[in-house]
Structure formats: C-alpha cells, structure tokens
Scaffold this motif. Structure first.
Motif, mmCIF file in Angstrom:
data_model
loop_
_atom_site.group_PDB
_atom_site.id
_atom_site.type_symbol
_atom_site.label_atom_id
_atom_site.label_comp_id
_atom_site.label_asym_id
_atom_site.label_seq_id
_atom_site.Cartn_x
_atom_site.Cartn_y
_atom_site.Cartn_z
ATOM 1 N N PHE A 34 -6.032 3.069 -4.666
ATOM 2 C CA PHE A 34 -4.943 3.857 -4.110
ATOM 3 C C PHE A 34 -3.608 3.202 -4.411
ATOM 4 O O PHE A 34 -3.491 1.983 -4.377
ATOM 5 N N LYS A 35 -2.618 4.026 -4.700
ATOM 6 C CA LYS A 35 -1.250 3.532 -4.792
ATOM 7 C C LYS A 35 -0.333 4.696 -4.451
ATOM 8 O O LYS A 35 -0.650 5.854 -4.749
ATOM 9 N N PRO A 36 0.783 4.379 -3.797
ATOM 10 C CA PRO A 36 1.689 5.469 -3.412
ATOM 11 C C PRO A 36 2.183 6.231 -4.644
ATOM 12 O O PRO A 36 2.554 5.636 -5.652
ATOM 13 N N ASP A 37 2.158 7.541 -4.555
ATOM 14 C CA ASP A 37 2.667 8.390 -5.632
ATOM 15 C C ASP A 37 4.166 8.551 -5.423
ATOM 16 O O ASP A 37 4.603 9.194 -4.464
ATOM 17 N N SER A 58 8.526 13.991 5.626
ATOM 18 C CA SER A 58 9.152 12.823 5.016
ATOM 19 C C SER A 58 8.052 11.855 4.623
ATOM 20 O O SER A 58 7.236 11.461 5.455
ATOM 21 N N PHE A 59 8.023 11.473 3.346
ATOM 22 C CA PHE A 59 7.020 10.564 2.803
ATOM 23 C C PHE A 59 7.665 9.197 2.573
ATOM 24 O O PHE A 59 8.616 9.083 1.794
ATOM 25 N N PHE A 60 7.149 8.167 3.257
ATOM 26 C CA PHE A 60 7.679 6.806 3.165
ATOM 27 C C PHE A 60 6.597 5.864 2.642
ATOM 28 O O PHE A 60 5.670 5.521 3.375
ATOM 29 N N PRO A 61 6.700 5.393 1.380
ATOM 30 C CA PRO A 61 5.706 4.433 0.873
ATOM 31 C C PRO A 61 5.772 3.125 1.669
ATOM 32 O O PRO A 61 6.848 2.671 2.040
ATOM 33 N N GLN A 62 4.591 2.549 1.914
ATOM 34 C CA GLN A 62 4.503 1.290 2.653
ATOM 35 C C GLN A 62 4.037 0.170 1.728
ATOM 36 O O GLN A 62 3.418 0.420 0.696
ATOM 37 N N GLN A 63 4.315 -1.057 2.114
ATOM 38 C CA GLN A 63 3.949 -2.198 1.276
ATOM 39 C C GLN A 63 2.440 -2.378 1.147
ATOM 40 O O GLN A 63 1.970 -2.981 0.192
ATOM 41 N N ASP A 64 1.674 -1.844 2.091
ATOM 42 C CA ASP A 64 0.219 -1.986 2.026
ATOM 43 C C ASP A 64 -0.439 -0.956 1.106
ATOM 44 O O ASP A 64 -1.656 -0.907 0.987
ATOM 45 N N GLN A 87 -3.177 7.953 1.947
ATOM 46 C CA GLN A 87 -3.446 7.220 0.716
ATOM 47 C C GLN A 87 -3.536 8.252 -0.399
ATOM 48 O O GLN A 87 -4.113 9.326 -0.199
ATOM 49 N N THR A 88 -2.986 7.925 -1.570
ATOM 50 C CA THR A 88 -3.056 8.862 -2.696
ATOM 51 C C THR A 88 -3.845 8.242 -3.843
ATOM 52 O O THR A 88 -3.830 7.026 -4.052
ATOM 53 N N ALA A 89 -4.527 9.113 -4.581
ATOM 54 C CA ALA A 89 -5.310 8.691 -5.740
ATOM 55 C C ALA A 89 -5.393 9.849 -6.718
ATOM 56 O O ALA A 89 -5.340 11.017 -6.327
#
Length: 194
Positions: A34-37, A58-64, A87-89
């Motif tokens: 998974f990684k933020p898109d 509102s989409f906020f990517p996180q460091q995890d 989580q995005t994939a």
C-alpha cells in the motif's frame, strides 16, 4: 441489521443501505503493498448516488502509508461528518481503497466495527472526476455461492457478507474482469475543489 452512518466520509449514499457494506478479512492489494495515491490528496466535492446533498471529502496522506479521510455533509437531512482510515493499492488496471471506519460525528466507532475493512474501487476519469464504487452485495454473494471467491454470508435477507479469501487469492480475483464486475454503480462522483 444495523444501519451504519458513512455519509460523512465515503459518501452519503451509503445511508441508503440497510446494512454494513461487503467487508474483507484482508485488505485488497496486500500482496503488492500500500502507498498513498497522490491523485487523491486534497478536497473533493460531489454527490452520492441516491442523495442530493453536497458531500465533501478531504484526503490527507499519513506518514504510515495510510490516508485519513474526513468527510462531511454540511446541509440537508443527512448532515454529518466522519473520519476513515484508507489504504490504497493498484492491481493491474484497477485501483482500490480499503476503508476502515474511525469515527462518526465525533464519536469513535466500537472496536469490532473499527476492525472491519470494506473494499472500494476508484478511478480518476479523464475529465478529473473521482468515481468511487462500492461492492454490490448481491453480486458478491453470487460470486461466493458460485465458488469464484471465498466468503461468508450471514443468514437472512440483509445478512453481512465477508470476503474471507487469503490475500493472494483475493488480489488475483480482483485483477480479473470477474472481480471488477462486482463493483456495479458509482457510490460517489466527486470533483476536486479549487
């Protein structure tokens, strides 16, 4: 069966469903990671399939590696807000969100509810619209009964459906047209706020 309030985050249209969306025992995309898109980052505005009230996400990517989604429906009878962890994939040409309910209208969801993951298919169209699809309960149930994917169906007309396939089988299935076919109608069509 309980009604869940997802209007605030992953579209007010879910209020029209009488039961929990189809869930999965493992997130879709586990085998590829998974990684933020970055295409999702920011504020989106739109409508759900069955409601006319405007909904904001509102989409906020996180460091995890997760994405925190804050959603709200600020007016109308379905006013509310919520927070989700996503989580995005990507599996082949298809892009998935795995959403977990964190809170609704400022109240944490119970621990059992917070552990449930519901898969969503999404795409950003050529015109910039973000289209999010929810798994169709009837089609998912039929795929389980036909042996196309492992899962459980609780008894009754509105019995919860859980996909129980191991990660490798789940991901292999959702890379196919049969897997894609379980996502029928758009749950939400959103446009980026400028």
């Amino acid at each position: 069966m309980r009604v869940i309030r997802l209007a605030a985050a992953l579209c007010a249209a879910l209020l029209a469903t009488a039961c929990l969306p189809v869930t999965s025992s493992v997130p879709v995309g586990s085998t590829v990671g998974f990684k933020p898109d970055s295409a999702l980052t920011g504020i989106w505005k739109g409508h759900g399939q069955t409601l006319t009230e405007t909904t904001y996400f509102s989409f906020f990517p996180q460091q995890d590696g997760a994405i925190t989604v804050l959603g709200q429906t600020p007016d109308g009878k379905d006013t509310g807000w919520g927070v989700y962890s996503v989580q995005t994939a990507a599996l082949g040409p298809y892009h998935f969100m795995n959403a977990r309910d964190i809170s609704s209208d400022g109240k944490p969801v119970d621990a059992a509810e917070a552990q449930k993951t519901f898969p969503l298919l999404y795409k950003v169209n050529g015109d910039g619209a973000l289209v999010i699809y929810l798994l169709d309960e009837k089609k998912a149930g039929a795929a389980i009964k036909a042996g196309k994917i492992a899962g459980t169906i609780e008894p009754g007309q509105d019995g919860d459906i859980v996909l129980t396939a191991p990660a490798a089988d789940l991901d292999a299935f959702f890379q196919t047209p049969d897997g894609r076919a379980l996502f029928v109608k758009p749950l939400a069509i959103l446009r980026r706020e400028k």
